[in-house]
Design a protein around this motif. Structure first.
Motif, PDB file in Angstrom:
ATOM      1  N   ILE A  92       0.839  -1.206   0.000  1.00 44.30           N
ATOM      2  CA  ILE A  92       0.000   0.000   0.000  1.00 44.30           C
ATOM      3  C   ILE A  92       0.873   1.253   0.000  1.00 44.30           C
ATOM      4  O   ILE A  92       0.624   2.203  -0.764  1.00 44.30           O
ATOM      5  CB  ILE A  92      -0.945  -0.008   1.215  1.00 44.30           C
ATOM      6  N   TYR A  93       1.905   1.275   0.833  1.00 41.94           N
ATOM      7  CA  TYR A  93       2.784   2.439   0.896  1.00 41.94           C
ATOM      8  C   TYR A  93       3.534   2.631  -0.427  1.00 41.94           C
ATOM      9  O   TYR A  93       3.733   3.762  -0.869  1.00 41.94           O
ATOM     10  CB  TYR A  93       3.787   2.291   2.042  1.00 41.94           C
ATOM     11  N   ARG A  94       3.961   1.548  -1.047  1.00 43.55           N
ATOM     12  CA  ARG A  94       4.639   1.640  -2.339  1.00 43.55           C
ATOM     13  C   ARG A  94       3.716   2.244  -3.390  1.00 43.55           C
ATOM     14  O   ARG A  94       4.135   3.100  -4.187  1.00 43.55           O
ATOM     15  CB  ARG A  94       5.104   0.242  -2.757  1.00 43.55           C
ATOM     16  N   ASN A  95       2.459   1.834  -3.412  1.00 41.18           N
ATOM     17  CA  ASN A  95       1.504   2.372  -4.375  1.00 41.18           C
ATOM     18  C   ASN A  95       1.205   3.845  -4.116  1.00 41.18           C
ATOM     19  O   ASN A  95       0.928   4.607  -5.053  1.00 41.18           O
ATOM     20  CB  ASN A  95       0.213   1.564  -4.343  1.00 41.18           C
ATOM     21  N   ILE A  96       1.230   4.251  -2.862  1.00 40.34           N
ATOM     22  CA  ILE A  96       1.058   5.676  -2.549  1.00 40.34           C
ATOM     23  C   ILE A  96       2.180   6.491  -3.167  1.00 40.34           C
ATOM     24  O   ILE A  96       1.960   7.558  -3.749  1.00 40.34           O
ATOM     25  CB  ILE A  96       1.005   5.883  -1.023  1.00 40.34           C
ATOM     26  N   PHE A 141      -6.774   1.095  -2.769  1.00 42.92           N
ATOM     27  CA  PHE A 141      -7.920   0.438  -2.138  1.00 42.92           C
ATOM     28  C   PHE A 141      -7.333  -0.467  -1.050  1.00 42.92           C
ATOM     29  O   PHE A 141      -7.002  -1.627  -1.318  1.00 42.92           O
ATOM     30  CB  PHE A 141      -8.719  -0.372  -3.156  1.00 42.92           C
ATOM     31  N   PRO A 142      -7.136   0.081   0.149  1.00 41.05           N
ATOM     32  CA  PRO A 142      -6.325  -0.585   1.179  1.00 41.05           C
ATOM     33  C   PRO A 142      -6.649  -2.053   1.407  1.00 41.05           C
ATOM     34  O   PRO A 142      -5.753  -2.906   1.351  1.00 41.05           O
ATOM     35  CB  PRO A 142      -6.595   0.255   2.434  1.00 41.05           C
ATOM     36  N   PHE A 143      -7.901  -2.366   1.668  1.00 42.02           N
ATOM     37  CA  PHE A 143      -8.247  -3.743   2.009  1.00 42.02           C
ATOM     38  C   PHE A 143      -8.061  -4.668   0.810  1.00 42.02           C
ATOM     39  O   PHE A 143      -7.499  -5.763   0.929  1.00 42.02           O
ATOM     40  CB  PHE A 143      -9.699  -3.811   2.505  1.00 42.02           C
ATOM     41  N   ALA A 144      -8.504  -4.247  -0.371  1.00 40.23           N
ATOM     42  CA  ALA A 144      -8.370  -5.076  -1.571  1.00 40.23           C
ATOM     43  C   ALA A 144      -6.905  -5.251  -1.955  1.00 40.23           C
ATOM     44  O   ALA A 144      -6.473  -6.355  -2.307  1.00 40.23           O
ATOM     45  CB  ALA A 144      -9.150  -4.449  -2.724  1.00 40.23           C
ATOM     46  N   ASP A 145      -6.127  -4.169  -1.884  1.00 44.68           N
ATOM     47  CA  ASP A 145      -4.695  -4.263  -2.211  1.00 44.68           C
ATOM     48  C   ASP A 145      -3.970  -5.167  -1.231  1.00 44.68           C
ATOM     49  O   ASP A 145      -3.053  -5.904  -1.612  1.00 44.68           O
ATOM     50  CB  ASP A 145      -4.058  -2.866  -2.189  1.00 44.68           C
ATOM     51  N   PHE A 146      -4.358  -5.102   0.025  1.00 46.36           N
ATOM     52  CA  PHE A 146      -3.732  -5.921   1.064  1.00 46.36           C
ATOM     53  C   PHE A 146      -3.874  -7.405   0.746  1.00 46.36           C
ATOM     54  O   PHE A 146      -2.889  -8.158   0.742  1.00 46.36           O
ATOM     55  CB  PHE A 146      -4.371  -5.580   2.412  1.00 46.36           C
ATOM     56  N   TRP A 147      -5.094  -7.850   0.457  1.00 48.57           N
ATOM     57  CA  TRP A 147      -5.319  -9.268   0.169  1.00 48.57           C
ATOM     58  C   TRP A 147      -4.743  -9.673  -1.185  1.00 48.57           C
ATOM     59  O   TRP A 147      -4.271 -10.806  -1.347  1.00 48.57           O
ATOM     60  CB  TRP A 147      -6.805  -9.578   0.221  1.00 48.57           C
ATOM     61  N   TYR A 148      -4.766  -8.768  -2.144  1.00 50.26           N
ATOM     62  CA  TYR A 148      -4.252  -9.079  -3.478  1.00 50.26           C
ATOM     63  C   TYR A 148      -2.774  -9.452  -3.426  1.00 50.26           C
ATOM     64  O   TYR A 148      -2.354 -10.466  -3.998  1.00 50.26           O
ATOM     65  CB  TYR A 148      -4.467  -7.874  -4.396  1.00 50.26           C
TER      66      TYR A 148
END
Length: 339
Positions: free
Chosen positions: A159-163, A170-177
């Motif tokens: 998530i931090y890299r994408n920021i 999309f924090p929750f979706a990115d986390f599980w992906y």
């Protein structure tokens, strides 16, 4: 003018009149997230201090979301908090002063007014928590961190890299992906990482409370802190490389140690700002305990991790990422470019 014409004019005035917007507590979050285009910051092209603060402020809501996800994913930490709080243990009373044992022995041979005065002065006792079966069980449940830390760290680091890249978050979706794509390496490295951090924490705590015993303890404390700092820097690179490149875990760890030297300038800046954030949190905790206790569960952990990723990823992008357009398999050649 008839009544119908007056009614039409009244409707037009209502449409032209500015409508008063109702207060909504969520307006702050969505305005902060939707303000401007993240790409205009150029955080990767110009990863300086100014852009860091702009990006962190603009994406503060996403950072808070990632912080909460990290805490929830590492739920065994609540078992540790309960075990260390003393709530589960049995209550007992123990003397606060180290002279109590000597005075207690002397009192067996002498009964006098002076001895009673010493006892009342140095014999103050306090309630302490004694470890029982419940406490041991909760300490054992804390070992689940060995299996959750890697997943939580990889997911939030993504998530931090994408920021930094300015991509939609999309924090929750990115986390599980990203976890589903890197289950094996996340689990193995998270297991190793948790053990190493626990080892450093125990050693630093033991040497800190015993540093005055001998000069050797003070020297060992200094070198242990230096080694822990080097490792904490290297782990930022390792977690990024887990999901960025297709590399064996051995080479990921090796390259992460290389980056401690290759990116020494940014690494030192990251250490400074990390200490600044932690120091501010401790200051708030000292001034007002309830607020200082809540901050790590809301934003402090995310800020510390975001600082690490912000300092690490530009170095990885510079030395490992193949930017040539004709090479689509850059992930297979990054090892040679880093080594």
């Amino acid at each position: 003018m008839n009544n119908y014409e007056e009614y039409d004019e009244y409707e037009e005035e209502l449409e032209e009149a500015p409508k008063k917007k109702k207060f909504n507590i969520f307006d702050w979050y969505f305005k902060r997230e939707g303000k401007g285009d993240p790409d205009d910051i150029n955080a990767l092209e110009q990863p300086n201090i100014k852009n860091f603060f702009k990006l962190a402020w603009r994406r503060l809501g996403k950072l808070m979301s990632a912080n909460i996800i990290f805490i929830v994913a590492n739920f065994p930490i609540f078992f540790l908090i309960l075990a260390m709080s003393g709530i589960l243990g049995e209550r007992a009373y123990a003397p606060l002063n180290q002279q109590w044992g000597v005075l207690k022995g002397a009192m067996l041979f002498e009964q006098s007014g002076e001895m009673s005065g010493y006892i009342s002065l140095f014999g103050t006792k306090a309630s302490v928590s004694v470890i029982n079966t419940s406490t041991i069980v909760f300490f054992c449940l804390t070992l689940l961190l060995l299996f959750t830390m890697g997943f939580a760290k990889v997911g939030t680091t993504y998530i931090y890299r994408n920021i930094i890249l300015g991509e939609p978050i999309f924090p929750f979706a990115d986390f599980w992906y990203i976890i589903k794509r890197n289950i094996k390496q996340s689990l193995i490295f998270g297991f190793i990482d948790t053990l190493i951090i626990a080892m450093f924490a125990y050693n630093i705590y033991f040497l800190f409370i015993n540093y005055s015993v001998s000069t050797m303890n003070s020297i060992m404390l200094f070198f242990t802190i230096c080694m822990a700092t080097i490792y904490l820097i290297a782990r930022n690179y390792a977690y990024i490389m887990i999901f960025t490149f297709k590399l064996p875990l051995k080479k990921i760890i090796k390259n992460a140690l290389y980056f401690v030297i290759l990116g020494v300038k940014r690494n030192m800046a990251g250490v400074f700002f990390t200490l600044l954030v932690v120091g501010l949190n401790l200051l708030i905790f000292y001034l007002y305990v309830p607020i200082g206790s809540i901050f790590p569960f809301i934003i402090t952990i995310a800020l510390v991790d975001f600082i690490g990723v912000y300092c690490a990823y530009p170095n990885i992008d510079k030395y490992m990422v193949d930017h040539s357009k004709d090479d689509e398999s850059s992930s297979e050649t990054v090892t040679e470019s880093a080594e």
